[in-house]
Structures are given as structure tokens and as C-alpha cells.
Motif scaffolding. Structure first.
Motif, mmCIF file in Angstrom:
data_model
loop_
_atom_site.group_PDB
_atom_site.id
_atom_site.type_symbol
_atom_site.label_atom_id
_atom_site.label_comp_id
_atom_site.label_asym_id
_atom_site.label_seq_id
_atom_site.Cartn_x
_atom_site.Cartn_y
_atom_site.Cartn_z
ATOM 1 N N GLU A 51 27.587 47.298 23.211
ATOM 2 C CA GLU A 51 27.981 46.672 24.477
ATOM 3 C C GLU A 51 29.442 46.252 24.438
ATOM 4 O O GLU A 51 30.194 46.474 25.399
ATOM 5 C CB GLU A 51 27.084 45.465 24.772
ATOM 6 N N LEU A 55 32.548 47.740 26.671
ATOM 7 C CA LEU A 55 33.394 46.869 27.487
ATOM 8 C C LEU A 55 34.870 47.013 27.102
ATOM 9 O O LEU A 55 35.753 47.032 27.961
ATOM 10 C CB LEU A 55 32.951 45.411 27.350
ATOM 11 N N TYR A 59 36.166 48.432 30.382
ATOM 12 C CA TYR A 59 36.520 47.225 31.134
ATOM 13 C C TYR A 59 37.933 46.764 30.773
ATOM 14 O O TYR A 59 38.756 46.511 31.642
ATOM 15 C CB TYR A 59 35.502 46.131 30.840
ATOM 16 N N LEU A 100 35.570 38.175 25.646
ATOM 17 C CA LEU A 100 34.355 38.952 25.902
ATOM 18 C C LEU A 100 33.313 38.668 24.833
ATOM 19 O O LEU A 100 32.131 38.471 25.134
ATOM 20 C CB LEU A 100 34.674 40.452 25.944
ATOM 21 N N LEU A 133 31.978 38.064 34.498
ATOM 22 C CA LEU A 133 31.318 39.329 34.163
ATOM 23 C C LEU A 133 29.889 39.119 33.672
ATOM 24 O O LEU A 133 28.977 39.853 34.059
ATOM 25 C CB LEU A 133 32.135 40.073 33.103
#
Length: 400
Positions: A51, A55, A59, A100, A133
Motif C-alpha cells: 500500500e 501510494l 500519489y 503517509l 486521504l
């Protein structure tokens, strides 16, 4: 084989040599240990790693490129200067890398609010972004002085939905924002998480933030070798708390032929009291739950510090930086406010890249050093952030 032994760093108690640890009340130690356990659990999970990797790629826009500053290098003569373009990340700086990770950790632990401090606003924007997010409330504490200097980032944080808390105590800058955020966190450490914005604070944050930021150096080392067929002779980054620098340096620690240089704010000059040169003029002490180099007043309290760059005006520094200084593996140098402004304008006008004032300290060191080196040598600068946030302030300062 390196002459330096870098494993394990930190040890089980969160120490890098004599620095780091958990200099906090027993009840808070329990909470920090829970965060450490959760982090060690989550980082082993392939789905978490995937994940985060997705990202970073889709992202954030990683990998960030390396750019050869040809015109700047040719004007200066001597070593060639390269830039690791963290300024091209989503939100405009390296901070998104660990934000993040921290937001995903907060969600994994079932926390109801993420609390943080910010200086220049880059950490605040990145954390507000990450929290939006993953869908978790976010509260950012920021010194009033920095709010006035960094208006564009303040607006972004509000747009992203975070609660912004102005801090007017003390010098109304980064250290005071840390104090304020920590007090809020202590109201309910069970349900809140304090997402520290650098490699500082009690264990496990210096380790955790370093791990999330280490992607910078991992990418840069591979990219540079592929591009130049060798490693750079010098790698440099600005140092306040020290996250972008540790993120860059970690991959190069065992490469003895790579000189690592952290650049601190000399402010108005090291002969004044208007600087943030913790590694150059500080001494081992305690601040914000850790042992590290600290700039202290005669009574032992942290010194009011100054930097033209809001993200660097902190009287402490990451414990791993303190350890690397004592070990002699990293050289810590300084750049003044004037040198920083000159680097800001030079890079903008020669290469069309407006750097953050924080990053401009490292650029200033490269500008000063390149002419003293041979043309076959290379300096890799971690350009940790872009200067949109500083443009109005610099224009006002220089009368543009």
C-alpha cells in the motif's frame, strides 16, 4: 567493509550510541512502546508495504528524479552539482514520505485524532493531506510567527480540512509549536497519536521517521550509479530536526568514499545569538523526550533560536545525527541567512528552480564548495522542498 558499525541503530531502548531514548513519564512510555510494537507489526506486513509503495508511486509521484544543474555547475566551475528533486513530490517536499506512513499507522491503531507541529508548514500540509486521504481528523499546531511567514501553507492546511492551532507563547516558532502540540497529545494519548514531523522526540519516532524517509537515499544511490557509473563524492542536505538529511544519508553510510555533509542555519552568524547551529555550537542535553545535541541557555533551558527558514529553527536535532557527529561519519557545516537568500535567488534564476529556504542552506554549501573541488567530482544536494511557500516572504525581504 565499513570502519563504522551502524547496526543496530537504534538499540532496543531507542538509543543511537548515547543519544535518543525515552526521557518521558512512565505512563507515556507505555503509550510509546505500544506505538513501537504497532509499527514493528505493520512494517512486516506485505500488504502495508505494498500500500505504501503504491501510494509513493501513484500519489506522491516517486521516484523523484535527479537533475544535473548544468548551468549552475558551469558558472561556478569545479565540481558538478546534482539535485535530488524532493520538491517535485506531491505537497512539494520530502515530508509526505513519512506523513503517509504515520497516517496509515494511526488508522491501523484505531486512533481518533492525529496531532502534530509544523514550522515551515510543509509537515503540516503533508500530514493534513495524508489524513484527508485515509480519513482521520488532523490538528496542527504552528507558531504565530511562522503562520505569518508561511501564509500559502496555512491556507492549504485549512483547505485540506485540518484544525490549525496558532501558538503565541515564547518565540512563537517551531519549538513552542512542539510544546503546544505535545500538551494537547497528553490529554488523551490513548486515542490520539502525535505524528512527529522529524527524526526527533522519544523512541520510536527517530527510527520510524528515518525508515519512511530512507526511500530518498535508496532511490538516489541507485539513480546516481545508473547515471554516472559511480557514487557522488559529496552528498549534502539541510539539517534542522534532520529528517530529509537522514533520509538521504542512510543509504550512503557504509560508502566510506562518499562525504556526507549536513548544513545547519548560521542565521545572522555564529558569533551572534541569532542562529540554529545545534551541531556546531550545542552540547549533549535533553529536549522533547530524547537526548541529543541541544543549544542551551546558562540555566539549562533551550535557547531561543533563529533561522530565516522556519523549518530549521529548532534548538535540538535528531539523536542519530548526534551519534553520527560524534562518530565522525557526517560533517556538519553551516550557512548564514544571507548565503541562503543568495542560493535561493541563484538557483531560481540560473536553473529555473525555486527552492525552499530550508533546502537553500544545502544549495548554499554546494555553491560555496563546488569551486574548491575538481571537475570530475560530484556534489549531490537533497533539494528537500520547493519555495512556493517562501516566495512572498523573500520578495518582501529583497524588495522584489
Amino acid at each position: 567493509m565499513s570502519k563504522f558499525d551502524f547496526s543496530p541503530m537504534p538499540d532496543a531502548n531507542g538509543y543511537f550510541g548515547e543519544y535518543g531514548g525515552q526521557l518521558i513519564p512512565p505512563e507515556l512510555k507505555t503509550v510509546m512502546d505500544e506505538i513501537n510494537t504497532a509499527y514493528e507489526e505493520i512494517r512486516q506486513k506485505p500488504e502495508f508495504q505494498q500500500e505504501l509503495a503504491d501510494l509513493f508511486a501513484d500519489y506522491v509521484g516517486r521516484p523523484s528524479p535527479i537533475f544535473y544543474a548544468r548551468r549552475l555547475s558551469e558558472q561556478l566551475g569545479g565540481a558538478r552539482i546534482f539535485l535530488k528533486r524532493e520538491d517535485l513530490n506531491h505537497t512539494g517536499a520530502h515530508k509526505i514520505n513519512h506523513c503517509l506512513g504515520e497516517a496509515l499507522l494511526a488508522k491501523y491503531m484505531g486512533k481518533t485524532k492525529v496531532i502534530a507541529e509544523t514550522g515551515a508548514g510543509q509537515h503540516g500540509v503533508a500530514l493534513a493531506t495524508a489524513c484527508a486521504l485515509v480519513g482521520i481528523p488532523c490538528e496542527i499546531h504552528m507558531g504565530q510567527v511562522d503562520i505569518e511567514k508561511e501564509h500559502p501553507n496555512v491556507v492549504k492546511m485549512k483547505i485540506l480540512g485540518c484544525t490549525l492551532v496558532p501558538v503565541t507563547r515564547g518565540t512563537a516558532t517551531l519549538k513552542d509549536a512542539v510544546d503546544s502540540a505535545f500538551e494537547e497529545y497528553l490529554k488523551d494519548p490513548k486515542n490520539f497519536i502525535y505524528a512527529i514531523g522529524s527524526v526527533v522526540g522519544p523512541h520510536p519516532f527517530p527510527k520510524m521517521v528515518r525508515d519512511f524517509q530512507s526511500i530518498i537515499g535508496t532511490e538516489a544511490r541507485q539513480q546516481f550509479q545508473q547515471r554516472e557509473g559511480k557514487l557522488p563524492e559529496y552528498v549534502t542536505a539541510c539539517v534542522g530536526g534532520g529528517s530529509n538529511a537522514i533520509g538521504m544519508f542512510t543509504a550512503f553510510l557504509d560508502d566510506e568514499n562518499v562525504n556526507l555533509v549536513g548544513v545547519e542555519p548560521a542565521g545572522y552568524g555564529l558569533d551572534t545569538d541569532k542562529h540554529s547551529a545545534t551541531m556546531s555550537l550545542g552540547k549533549p542535553g535533553e529536549i522533547h523526550g530524547m537526548k541529543c545535541y541541544v543549544l542551551e541557555q546558562e540555566d539549562g533551558t533551550p535557547m531561543p533560536v533563529h533561522s530565516i527558514a522556519s523549518g530549521l529553527d529548532y534548538p535540538g536535532v535528531g539523536p542519530q545525527h548526534s551519534y553520527l557527529k560524534d562518530l565522525g561519519r557526517v560533517q556538519y557545516d553551516t550557512a548564514t541567512d544571507d548565503e541562503c537568500l543568495n542560493a535561493f535567488m541563484t538557483l531560481s534564476r540560473v536553473e529555473g528552480i525555486i527552492p525552499a529556504l530550508e533546502s537553500s542552506h544545502a544549495v548554499a554549501w554546494a555553491i560555496r564548495t563546488a569551486p574548491t573541488l575538481d571537475k570530475d567530482q560530484c556534489i549531490l544536494v537533497n533539494l528537500s522542498g520547493r519555495g512556493d511557500k517562501d516566495a512572498d516572504y523573500v520578495a518582501q525581504k529583497l524588495g522584489l
